[in-house]
Design an enzyme around this catalytic site. Structure first.
Site, PDB file in Angstrom:
ATOM      1  N   GLY A  60       0.832  -1.195   0.000  1.00 15.83           N
ATOM      2  CA  GLY A  60       0.000   0.000   0.000  1.00 15.83           C
ATOM      3  C   GLY A  60       0.868   1.247   0.000  1.00 15.83           C
ATOM      4  N   GLN A  65       2.923   9.940   1.282  1.00 16.06           N
ATOM      5  CA  GLN A  65       4.183   9.188   1.317  1.00 16.06           C
ATOM      6  C   GLN A  65       5.065   9.474   0.113  1.00 16.06           C
ATOM      7  OE1 GLN A  65       2.232   5.185   2.227  1.00 16.06           O
ATOM      8  NE2 GLN A  65       4.171   5.033   3.311  1.00 16.06           N
ATOM      9  N   CYS A 115       5.630  -0.188   7.235  1.00 18.86           N
ATOM     10  CA  CYS A 115       5.297   1.034   6.500  1.00 18.86           C
ATOM     11  C   CYS A 115       6.503   1.409   5.660  1.00 18.86           C
ATOM     12  CB  CYS A 115       4.962   2.149   7.493  1.00 18.86           C
ATOM     13  SG  CYS A 115       4.528   3.712   6.690  1.00 18.86           S
ATOM     14  N   HIS A 157      -4.660   1.505   7.335  1.00  8.73           N
ATOM     15  CA  HIS A 157      -3.297   2.040   7.423  1.00  8.73           C
ATOM     16  C   HIS A 157      -3.094   3.182   6.421  1.00  8.73           C
ATOM     17  CE1 HIS A 157       1.239   1.338   7.824  1.00  8.73           C
ATOM     18  NE2 HIS A 157       1.154   2.125   6.768  1.00  8.73           N
ATOM     19  N   GLU A 158      -3.513   2.955   5.178  1.00  9.72           N
ATOM     20  CA  GLU A 158      -3.268   3.963   4.129  1.00  9.72           C
ATOM     21  C   GLU A 158      -4.142   5.197   4.323  1.00  9.72           C
ATOM     22  OE1 GLU A 158      -0.640   3.564   2.551  1.00  9.72           O
ATOM     23  OE2 GLU A 158      -0.391   1.440   2.981  1.00  9.72           O
ATOM     24  N   HIS A 161      -2.713   7.638   6.663  1.00  9.21           N
ATOM     25  CA  HIS A 161      -1.670   8.506   6.092  1.00  9.21           C
ATOM     26  C   HIS A 161      -2.255   9.811   5.552  1.00  9.21           C
ATOM     27  CE1 HIS A 161       2.119   6.347   6.289  1.00  9.21           C
ATOM     28  NE2 HIS A 161       1.603   5.250   5.774  1.00  9.21           N
TER      29      HIS A 161
HETATM   30 ZN    ZN Z   1       2.491   3.425   5.815  1.00  8.54          ZN
END
Ligand code: ZN
Length: 193
Positions: A60, A65, A115, A157-158, A161
């Site tokens: 992911g 990011q 991550c 999780h994504e 972000h």
């Molecule tokens: Zn991450």
């Protein structure tokens, strides 16, 4: 409830993007909604994010990011990470724009996460066991799905972000944090991510 179309159907030249690492302020900012999901620049960004995710390798990647403060994520669920339970089947490369997550039920489950912005480390994080998520795809078409297992975990999780949240922020017990090479002491053989 149509799945997000695989990015592979769009033939565009791709570029590897630089991944921001923990400490870079871009990871702590809130991403803005994508105003036009059909913009060719968004399609190019999505293709580059998929390429970057595979190259890393990871399952992911979120806009911040790669230094882009837009609400876009890419993800996949490799067969070896899918439990096969309802909502946790293998998934090819997916793109989700302006995602929103809601839990289905109260159950939370611990699981090991890594991550790409925190290389070499894994941590045990509690997440909603089952979720419903919505968003739009690269054609601007609505997406609405239910997920469990790895699929639900990677989405949570994504999407975190996009709000400047890292999995470390979600950990209840920092003793459940490990270098990949030492993870066997806490969790058995290391997981790839
Ligand atoms: Zn991450």
């Amino acid at each position: 409830m149509a799945p997000v179309p695989p990015i592979g159907q769009y033939a565009v030249a791709m570029t590897l993007l630089k991944i921001a690492r923990m400490g870079h302020p871009v990871l702590r900012q809130t991403a803005e909604p994508v105003t036009d999901p059909t913009d060719p620049e968004i399609r190019r960004l999505a293709a580059d994010m998929v390429e970057t995710m595979h190259d890393a390798p990871g399952i992911g990647l979120a806009g911040p990011q790669v230094h882009v403060l837009l609400r876009i994520i890419v993800f996949r669920v490799p067969a070896e990470r899918a439990t096969g339970a309802a909502g946790d089947e293998p998934e090819g490369d997916r793109v989700l724009i302006n995602p929103v997550v809601e839990p289905l039920g109260e159950e939370r489950v611990p699981g090991w996460e890594g991550c790409l912005s925190i290389p070499g480390i894994r941590g045990e994080v509690g997440r909603w066991a089952r979720i419903r998520y919505r968003g739009v795809d690269l054609d601007g078409a609505p997406v609405a799905r239910e997920a469990s297992g790895t699929h639900a975990r990677v989405i949570q999780h994504e999407v975190d972000h996009l709000d400047g949240v890292l999995y470390l922020d979600r950990m209840d017990d920092l003793r459940r944090l490990s270098f990949v090479e030492e993870l066997r002491f806490l969790a058995g053989p290391p997981q790839k991510r």
